[in-house]
Design a protein around this motif. Structure first.
Motif, PDB file in Angstrom:
ATOM      1  N   THR A   1       3.193   3.536  27.403  1.00  0.00           N
ATOM      2  CA  THR A   1       2.086   4.007  27.927  1.00  0.00           C
ATOM      3  C   THR A   1       1.142   4.905  27.173  1.00  0.00           C
ATOM      4  O   THR A   1       1.759   5.082  26.546  1.00  0.00           O
ATOM      5  CB  THR A   1       3.006   4.987  28.939  1.00  0.00           C
ATOM      6  OG1 THR A   1       4.397   5.524  29.725  1.00  0.00           O
ATOM      7  CG2 THR A   1       1.851   6.137  29.226  1.00  0.00           C
ATOM      8  N   LEU A   2      -0.365   4.456  27.305  1.00  0.00           N
ATOM      9  CA  LEU A   2      -0.755   5.044  26.446  1.00  0.00           C
ATOM     10  C   LEU A   2      -1.062   5.896  26.923  1.00  0.00           C
ATOM     11  O   LEU A   2      -1.525   6.098  28.232  1.00  0.00           O
ATOM     12  CB  LEU A   2      -2.343   3.511  26.739  1.00  0.00           C
ATOM     13  CG  LEU A   2      -3.486   3.002  25.103  1.00  0.00           C
ATOM     14  CD1 LEU A   2      -2.681   4.080  24.265  1.00  0.00           C
ATOM     15  CD2 LEU A   2      -4.689   2.949  25.864  1.00  0.00           C
ATOM     16  N   TYR A   3      -1.943   6.650  26.057  1.00  0.00           N
ATOM     17  CA  TYR A   3      -2.440   8.137  26.276  1.00  0.00           C
ATOM     18  C   TYR A   3      -3.907   8.431  25.435  1.00  0.00           C
ATOM     19  O   TYR A   3      -3.710   8.942  24.394  1.00  0.00           O
ATOM     20  CB  TYR A   3      -1.691   9.411  25.747  1.00  0.00           C
ATOM     21  CG  TYR A   3      -0.034   9.916  27.130  1.00  0.00           C
ATOM     22  CD1 TYR A   3      -0.321  10.139  28.180  1.00  0.00           C
ATOM     23  CD2 TYR A   3       0.764   8.732  27.070  1.00  0.00           C
ATOM     24  CE1 TYR A   3       0.552  10.046  29.039  1.00  0.00           C
ATOM     25  CE2 TYR A   3       1.907   8.606  27.961  1.00  0.00           C
ATOM     26  CZ  TYR A   3       1.772   9.539  28.442  1.00  0.00           C
ATOM     27  OH  TYR A   3       2.864  10.418  29.169  1.00  0.00           O
ATOM     28  N   PRO A   4      -4.979   7.796  25.921  1.00  0.00           N
ATOM     29  CA  PRO A   4      -5.835   8.115  25.149  1.00  0.00           C
ATOM     30  C   PRO A   4      -6.802   9.101  25.134  1.00  0.00           C
ATOM     31  O   PRO A   4      -7.048  10.129  26.356  1.00  0.00           O
ATOM     32  CB  PRO A   4      -7.096   6.839  26.558  1.00  0.00           C
ATOM     33  CG  PRO A   4      -6.375   6.928  26.802  1.00  0.00           C
ATOM     34  CD  PRO A   4      -5.153   7.710  27.432  1.00  0.00           C
TER      35      PRO A   4
ATOM     36  N   GLU B   1     -11.544   2.463  30.042  1.00  0.00           N
ATOM     37  CA  GLU B   1     -11.440   3.033  31.355  1.00  0.00           C
ATOM     38  C   GLU B   1     -11.275   1.623  32.419  1.00  0.00           C
ATOM     39  O   GLU B   1     -11.111   1.385  33.070  1.00  0.00           O
ATOM     40  CB  GLU B   1     -13.516   3.276  31.955  1.00  0.00           C
ATOM     41  CG  GLU B   1     -13.165   4.904  31.812  1.00  0.00           C
ATOM     42  CD  GLU B   1     -14.259   5.968  31.653  1.00  0.00           C
ATOM     43  OE1 GLU B   1     -15.222   5.206  31.618  1.00  0.00           O
ATOM     44  OE2 GLU B   1     -14.705   7.007  30.981  1.00  0.00           O
ATOM     45  N   GLN B   2     -12.259   0.414  31.563  1.00  0.00           N
ATOM     46  CA  GLN B   2     -12.180  -0.558  32.468  1.00  0.00           C
ATOM     47  C   GLN B   2     -10.803  -1.847  31.844  1.00  0.00           C
ATOM     48  O   GLN B   2     -10.323  -2.653  32.575  1.00  0.00           O
ATOM     49  CB  GLN B   2     -13.326  -1.705  32.008  1.00  0.00           C
ATOM     50  CG  GLN B   2     -14.814  -0.703  32.354  1.00  0.00           C
ATOM     51  CD  GLN B   2     -15.618  -1.391  32.323  1.00  0.00           C
ATOM     52  OE1 GLN B   2     -16.205  -3.236  31.645  1.00  0.00           O
ATOM     53  NE2 GLN B   2     -16.768  -1.517  31.934  1.00  0.00           N
TER      54      GLN B   2
ATOM     55  N   LEU C   1       0.037   7.339  21.173  1.00  0.00           N
ATOM     56  CA  LEU C   1      -1.372   7.954  21.188  1.00  0.00           C
ATOM     57  C   LEU C   1      -2.519   8.115  20.776  1.00  0.00           C
ATOM     58  O   LEU C   1      -2.717   7.161  19.083  1.00  0.00           O
ATOM     59  CB  LEU C   1      -0.719   9.703  20.798  1.00  0.00           C
ATOM     60  CG  LEU C   1       0.759  10.041  21.042  1.00  0.00           C
ATOM     61  CD1 LEU C   1       0.717  11.310  20.576  1.00  0.00           C
ATOM     62  CD2 LEU C   1       0.973  10.514  22.425  1.00  0.00           C
ATOM     63  N   LEU C   2      -3.369   7.020  21.548  1.00  0.00           N
ATOM     64  CA  LEU C   2      -4.737   6.563  21.174  1.00  0.00           C
ATOM     65  C   LEU C   2      -5.909   8.223  20.938  1.00  0.00           C
ATOM     66  O   LEU C   2      -5.823   8.073  22.094  1.00  0.00           O
ATOM     67  CB  LEU C   2      -5.308   5.170  21.127  1.00  0.00           C
ATOM     68  CG  LEU C   2      -6.536   4.354  21.439  1.00  0.00           C
ATOM     69  CD1 LEU C   2      -6.091   3.858  20.072  1.00  0.00           C
ATOM     70  CD2 LEU C   2      -6.451   3.595  22.309  1.00  0.00           C
ATOM     71  N   CYS C   3      -6.253   8.230  19.709  1.00  0.00           N
ATOM     72  CA  CYS C   3      -7.321   9.299  19.433  1.00  0.00           C
ATOM     73  C   CYS C   3      -8.358   7.863  18.851  1.00  0.00           C
ATOM     74  O   CYS C   3      -8.813   7.591  17.993  1.00  0.00           O
ATOM     75  CB  CYS C   3      -7.131   9.779  18.229  1.00  0.00           C
ATOM     76  SG  CYS C   3      -5.919  11.223  19.157  1.00  0.00           S
ATOM     77  N   THR C   4      -9.293   8.593  20.057  1.00  0.00           N
ATOM     78  CA  THR C   4     -11.202   6.893  19.554  1.00  0.00           C
ATOM     79  C   THR C   4     -11.956   7.851  18.992  1.00  0.00           C
ATOM     80  O   THR C   4     -12.357   9.708  19.800  1.00  0.00           O
ATOM     81  CB  THR C   4     -11.248   6.408  20.832  1.00  0.00           C
ATOM     82  OG1 THR C   4     -11.197   7.008  22.030  1.00  0.00           O
ATOM     83  CG2 THR C   4     -10.060   5.645  20.819  1.00  0.00           C
ATOM     84  N   PHE C   5     -12.737   8.139  18.768  1.00  0.00           N
ATOM     85  CA  PHE C   5     -14.369   7.936  18.281  1.00  0.00           C
ATOM     86  C   PHE C   5     -15.368   7.362  17.690  1.00  0.00           C
ATOM     87  O   PHE C   5     -15.793   6.579  16.544  1.00  0.00           O
ATOM     88  CB  PHE C   5     -14.449   9.175  17.623  1.00  0.00           C
ATOM     89  CG  PHE C   5     -15.609  10.447  17.430  1.00  0.00           C
ATOM     90  CD1 PHE C   5     -16.322  10.523  18.390  1.00  0.00           C
ATOM     91  CD2 PHE C   5     -16.388   9.760  16.372  1.00  0.00           C
ATOM     92  CE1 PHE C   5     -18.067  11.409  17.941  1.00  0.00           C
ATOM     93  CE2 PHE C   5     -17.734  10.481  15.768  1.00  0.00           C
ATOM     94  CZ  PHE C   5     -18.394  11.221  16.930  1.00  0.00           C
TER      95      PHE C   5
ATOM     96  N   VAL D   1      -1.361   2.836  31.819  1.00  0.00           N
ATOM     97  CA  VAL D   1      -2.898   3.603  30.886  1.00  0.00           C
ATOM     98  C   VAL D   1      -3.052   4.796  31.654  1.00  0.00           C
ATOM     99  O   VAL D   1      -2.801   4.871  32.409  1.00  0.00           O
ATOM    100  CB  VAL D   1      -3.373   2.591  30.735  1.00  0.00           C
ATOM    101  CG1 VAL D   1      -4.877   3.091  29.606  1.00  0.00           C
ATOM    102  CG2 VAL D   1      -3.720   1.392  30.368  1.00  0.00           C
ATOM    103  N   LYS D   2      -2.722   6.143  31.205  1.00  0.00           N
ATOM    104  CA  LYS D   2      -3.143   7.412  31.427  1.00  0.00           C
ATOM    105  C   LYS D   2      -4.575   7.596  31.574  1.00  0.00           C
ATOM    106  O   LYS D   2      -5.445   6.955  30.453  1.00  0.00           O
ATOM    107  CB  LYS D   2      -1.974   8.441  30.234  1.00  0.00           C
ATOM    108  CG  LYS D   2      -0.955   8.015  30.621  1.00  0.00           C
ATOM    109  CD  LYS D   2      -0.831   8.167  32.603  1.00  0.00           C
ATOM    110  CE  LYS D   2       0.727   9.004  32.705  1.00  0.00           C
ATOM    111  NZ  LYS D   2       1.478   9.561  33.968  1.00  0.00           N
ATOM    112  N   PRO D   3      -5.187   7.898  32.222  1.00  0.00           N
ATOM    113  CA  PRO D   3      -6.922   9.131  31.939  1.00  0.00           C
ATOM    114  C   PRO D   3      -6.937   8.929  30.841  1.00  0.00           C
ATOM    115  O   PRO D   3      -6.487   9.871  30.522  1.00  0.00           O
ATOM    116  CB  PRO D   3      -6.990   9.699  33.111  1.00  0.00           C
ATOM    117  CG  PRO D   3      -5.594   9.245  34.700  1.00  0.00           C
ATOM    118  CD  PRO D   3      -4.748   8.933  32.906  1.00  0.00           C
ATOM    119  N   VAL D   4      -8.400   8.457  30.729  1.00  0.00           N
ATOM    120  CA  VAL D   4      -9.293   8.725  28.979  1.00  0.00           C
ATOM    121  C   VAL D   4      -8.579  10.676  29.034  1.00  0.00           C
ATOM    122  O   VAL D   4     -10.071  11.198  30.015  1.00  0.00           O
ATOM    123  CB  VAL D   4     -10.018   8.548  28.432  1.00  0.00           C
ATOM    124  CG1 VAL D   4     -10.509   9.465  26.905  1.00  0.00           C
ATOM    125  CG2 VAL D   4     -10.230   6.902  29.232  1.00  0.00           C
TER     126      VAL D   4
END
Length: 309
Positions: A37-40, A54-55, A11-15, A64-67
């Protein structure tokens, strides 16, 4: 035929994390445990974060799941919203910050410890971190805690950064039952609820990642005299009392998830915060709450006397 390797939901949270995000993603690609599996979830970045996510394509079988769009209420709310999303699936669940660098065996080491725990018991792994500066130079390690993890400790402090945490499916179900509560930090809440429900917490004294220190950290380094002075000033201003109240409010709303013994401990902790001085001292003795360090324990006594808990 050997059983399939467990799938880890990362679980990757970004800002606005574009400056260091690529290095973190590359460290995910180097994991010796390949099945994850990466869930951003992004909280409204205005820099290159979204385009990087996205890239990016990982090596090997990782997915990798969609952001997805975070709730926009800070990192704790973003992580808990992601953890509680019904379409986030896995055998184990890991929080991931945007600016760290994971050791290659981070997931493998945690899984080795957690897979020894019965699947029906909520279990959480956490570890120390090594601190690095903005240039990647090592500048120390997080404090080493020697007292056992327990709800009596979790009421006072968190012992493991969320960036080090891996939990099993039973622990995730526990947090899912509580829902995306309003708390100070997702990792402290995870420690509180897993111990409060009678689960197992594994604390690894060996660092599992490099924790980058820079001006935009949501939570800073806990090492050194400066950090201790900041904590002391916050304590005198009542900051800790406000943190405790938010945690306690979330625990009260989920009291049925706690063991009977820990419900009693919670009541004693409430008395410790609200009673007159003799009652506070009695509640401190009855509750058995404790800090991890000698200085922390002295701070607990002072906070009890001054009614700053």
């Amino acid at each position: 035929m050997s059983p399939a390797a467990p799938d880890v939901a990362v679980l990757l949270c970004t800002f606005n994390g574009g400056r260091y995000l690529q290095e973190q993603l590359e460290s995910l690609s180097r994991q010796t445990h390949p099945r994850w599996t990466l869930y951003p979830a992004d909280d409204g970045s205005s820099d290159a974060t979204l385009s990087i996510l996205e890239q990016w394509s990982p090596a090997g079988p990782a997915v990798v799941k969609p952001v997805r769009t975070g709730p926009g209420r800070g990192h704790a709310a973003n992580f808990l919203s992601l953890l509680c999303a019904q379409d986030v699936c896995g055998d184990y669940f890991a929080y991931a910050d945007q600016d760290d660098v994971w050791d290659a065996d981070k997931l493998a080491r945690a899984l080795q410890r957690l897979t020894a725990v019965p699947a029906s018991l909520p279990a959480l792994y956490c570890a120390r971190t090594r601190s690095i500066d903005s240039h990647g130079e090592v500048c120390g390690e997080s404090p080493l805690f020697s007292r056992p993890p327990a709800f009596a400790n979790a009421l006072l402090q968190n012992i493991g950064g969320g960036n080090t945490m891996l939990m099993n499916a039973a622990a995730r179900e526990l947090l899912l039952a509580a829902g995306p509560v309003d708390v100070v930090s997702h990792d402290w809440w995870t420690y509180l609820l897993v111990t409060g429900a009678g689960g197992e917490v594994i604390y690894d004294p060996q660092p599992c990642l490099s924790y980058r220190q820079h001006g935009d950290n949501a939570v800073g380094d806990a090492r050194g005299l400066g950090a201790r002075l900041r904590r002391y000033r916050g304590f005198l201003r009542g900051r800790n009392a406000g943190w405790y109240e938010r945690n306690l409010s979330a625990l009260r709303a989920n009291i049925e998830l706690l063991t009977p013994r820990n419900r009693e401990l919670l009541q004693q902790f409430e008395k410790l915060r609200c009673s007159h001085l003799p009652g506070r001292i009695g509640a401190l003795r009855a509750s058995g709450v404790y800090a991890q360090t000698t200085s922390g324990q002295l701070g607990l006594y002072a906070a009890t006397l001054l009614k700053k808990i």
